[in-house]
Design a protein around this motif. Structure first.
Motif, PDB file in Angstrom:
ATOM      1  N   UNK A 184       1.440  -1.073   0.211  1.00 52.78           N
ATOM      2  CA  UNK A 184      -0.290   0.058   0.065  1.00 52.78           C
ATOM      3  C   UNK A 184       0.830   0.990  -0.048  1.00 52.78           C
ATOM      4  N   UNK A 185       0.878   2.298  -1.019  1.00 56.97           N
ATOM      5  CA  UNK A 185       1.323   3.335  -0.807  1.00 56.97           C
ATOM      6  C   UNK A 185       0.631   4.622  -1.400  1.00 56.97           C
ATOM      7  N   UNK A 191      -0.376  12.755  -1.713  1.00 57.98           N
ATOM      8  CA  UNK A 191      -1.131  12.350  -1.219  1.00 57.98           C
ATOM      9  C   UNK A 191      -2.338  11.072  -1.532  1.00 57.98           C
ATOM     10  N   UNK A 192      -1.811  10.605  -2.807  1.00 60.35           N
ATOM     11  CA  UNK A 192      -3.218  10.283  -4.023  1.00 60.35           C
ATOM     12  C   UNK A 192      -2.494   8.043  -2.992  1.00 60.35           C
ATOM     13  N   UNK A 193      -3.487   7.957  -3.090  1.00 66.21           N
ATOM     14  CA  UNK A 193      -3.164   6.207  -2.277  1.00 66.21           C
ATOM     15  C   UNK A 193      -3.373   5.562  -4.082  1.00 66.21           C
ATOM     16  N   UNK A 194      -2.581   3.912  -2.825  1.00 65.82           N
ATOM     17  CA  UNK A 194      -2.647   3.381  -4.234  1.00 65.82           C
ATOM     18  C   UNK A 194      -1.953   2.151  -4.016  1.00 65.82           C
ATOM     19  N   UNK A 214      -7.098  11.986 -11.543  1.00 65.23           N
ATOM     20  CA  UNK A 214      -6.098  11.287 -10.622  1.00 65.23           C
ATOM     21  C   UNK A 214      -4.723  12.230 -11.348  1.00 65.23           C
ATOM     22  N   UNK A 215      -4.548  13.361 -10.334  1.00 68.03           N
ATOM     23  CA  UNK A 215      -2.658  13.694 -11.060  1.00 68.03           C
ATOM     24  C   UNK A 215      -1.894  12.345 -10.514  1.00 68.03           C
ATOM     25  N   UNK A 216      -1.418  12.463 -11.237  1.00 68.70           N
ATOM     26  CA  UNK A 216      -0.023  11.337 -11.481  1.00 68.70           C
ATOM     27  C   UNK A 216       0.663  11.878 -12.048  1.00 68.70           C
ATOM     28  N   UNK A 217       2.086  12.462 -12.052  1.00 74.56           N
ATOM     29  CA  UNK A 217       3.370  12.389 -13.126  1.00 74.56           C
ATOM     30  C   UNK A 217       4.519  11.841 -13.192  1.00 74.56           C
ATOM     31  N   UNK A 223       5.637   6.230  -1.754  1.00 79.55           N
ATOM     32  CA  UNK A 223       6.258   6.144  -0.268  1.00 79.55           C
ATOM     33  C   UNK A 223       5.033   4.845  -0.157  1.00 79.55           C
ATOM     34  N   UNK A 224       5.372   4.061   1.275  1.00 78.45           N
ATOM     35  CA  UNK A 224       4.380   3.193   2.097  1.00 78.45           C
ATOM     36  C   UNK A 224       3.723   3.501   3.166  1.00 78.45           C
ATOM     37  N   UNK A 225       2.206   3.740   2.371  1.00 77.43           N
ATOM     38  CA  UNK A 225       1.161   3.986   3.340  1.00 77.43           C
ATOM     39  C   UNK A 225       1.024   3.572   4.489  1.00 77.43           C
TER      40      UNK A 225
END
Length: 284
Positions: A184-185, A191-194, A214-217, A223-225
């Protein structure tokens, strides 16, 4: 010897005697005044130089002939020997470079900062799983060293995986690059989770369940959540390498470059929780 007796000597003997007397006189004069005969001496030495060179021709010819008679087999053996010495020197240099690199890695691992509730336990990779399709390695630490199933393993750059089996002196580590492993990251920037899962190869991961909106670039850090409690939060997992929108569903196809070094993991760090101190109730 009287003059009459000298006159009766053969002409050759008289010439030799005169030459000897003249030579003695000239040697005495040269000894007394060497500067007088310096030009003559230099001229005579220059005139004799070709004679000196001619006298060296026999020895030079002998040396050349001996060099020409050396067999090709001897030259080949010498060449092979020199190549072997060069390879030996290169091997030593590579070994020194490997030791320097390993020392650098160990220093970086030992300087890794961890939360206060964990301790680091250094372990060494001693083997791999018998199934080549599995991303599993064997460590030289086991139950006698406090290793337990579920403990997270990292290196100096990020999360490597999780302990799945423990034996008295060894344990098995499933890397997050395995297709059955997931982490889980969250995206550090937004702060988007996945969920990151393995692809079965040590050079790439996959980020799942991220909507197209989602705002992914590319370049975003993951990082691990800590979601679900399987792995502690705040450790590097990877960076976004490629983002591709598919028409099949509402999710994006995202490839992740791992943060940890899965190609050279000779030494790893096992995160072990510190024992919780318990206080006994005070009895009156």
């Amino acid at each position: 010897m009287t003059p009459s007796m000298f006159a009766r000597q053969p002409l050759s003997l008289r010439m030799i005697a005169i030459a000897l007397v003249a030579a003695v006189i000239l040697m005495w004069m040269d000894y007394k005044n060497p500067a007088w005969f310096a030009p003559i001496r230099h001229t005579s030495q220059a005139a004799l130089q070709p004679i000196y060179e001619l006298s060296l021709l026999p020895s030079q010819a002998t040396h050349w002939a001996s060099g020409r008679t050396v067999s090709k087999e001897a030259l080949r053996r010498e060449n092979v020997q020199l190549k072997a010495q060069l390879l030996h020197a290169d091997a030593k240099l590579q070994q020194q470079d490997y030791i320097v690199a390993e020392n650098t890695r160990l220093q970086a691992m030992l300087s890794t900062t961890i939360p206060e509730q964990f301790t680091l336990h250094l372990a060494q990779t001693i083997g791999t799983d018998t199934n080549p399709l599995k991303q599993i390695v064997v460590l030289n630490k086991g139950a006698q060293d406090g290793v337990k199933v579920g403990q997270t393993v990292i290196d100096e750059s990020g999360i490597l995986g999780q302990i799945i089996t423990v034996y008295p002196n060894t344990s098995r580590l499933m890397l997050i690059t395995d297709e059955q492993q997931s982490v889980a990251v969250m995206v550090k920037r937004t702060g988007q989770r996945g969920i990151v899962t393995g692809k079965g190869i040590p050079t790439a991961l996959r980020l799942n369940y991220v909507f197209k909106s989602s705002d992914i670039r590319v370049g975003d850090e993951l990082i691990s959540s800590g979601l679900g409690g399987r792995m502690p939060a705040g450790y590097q997992v990877g960076r976004i390498a490629r983002v591709k929108d598919t028409q099949a569903d509402n999710f994006r196809s995202i490839e992740v470059t791992p943060a940890a070094n899965f190609m050279n993991n000779a030494y790893v760090l096992i995160l072990q929780p510190k024992p919780v101190a318990t206080t006994e109730p005070v009895t009156e």
